[in-house]
Design an enzyme around this catalytic site. Sequence first.
Site: not given
Length: 179
Positions: A39, A51, A162, A165, A168
């Site tokens: 991404k 991004g 991460a 969430c 993520t």
Amino acid sequence: MIHSTTVIGVLRDGQISIAADGQVTLEESGTVIKHTARKVRRLGGKEVVAGFAGSVADAQSLQDRFEKRLEQYAGDLKRAAVEFAKDWRTDRVLRRLDALMLVGTPDCLLLVAGDGNVIEPDDGIAGIGSGGAYALAAARALVENTSLGAEEIALRSLRIAADICVYTNEQIIVETLSR
């Protein structure tokens, strides 16, 4: 809110780092269908880092159009971003695309949105996507309390996001440019 990714941009000491996780999630079911999506990319002859958060197809379309604006304005990031945001907001097809972008050079970081906004954060840090606020908070704390470089801050802040969430993951790709 875009539920699909986390992207963080950090501008520090003549260095820009934009990092993103690799998770792709089907929004309807919450099913993770890919762990290693890319991404973050270099654009404009590798002079700009970008991004994307949002639909992959939409992000690809936006990337292509933004790159054309970069070429048209000879790599002038701010001018290209403003003109691109105008296109995005007014074009019948583009304005339906569901995505956000972070774009940067070692001198400038911008958040570009489909509503015509082009925002240059005061502190040189921006986060987008479902985990963007978590990564942003972590990055601000790291900038304020450490002497880490932009790339390490971007990586650490995404790892923190991460952990919080569910959209993520820790399959992080980072692109860094220096002056």
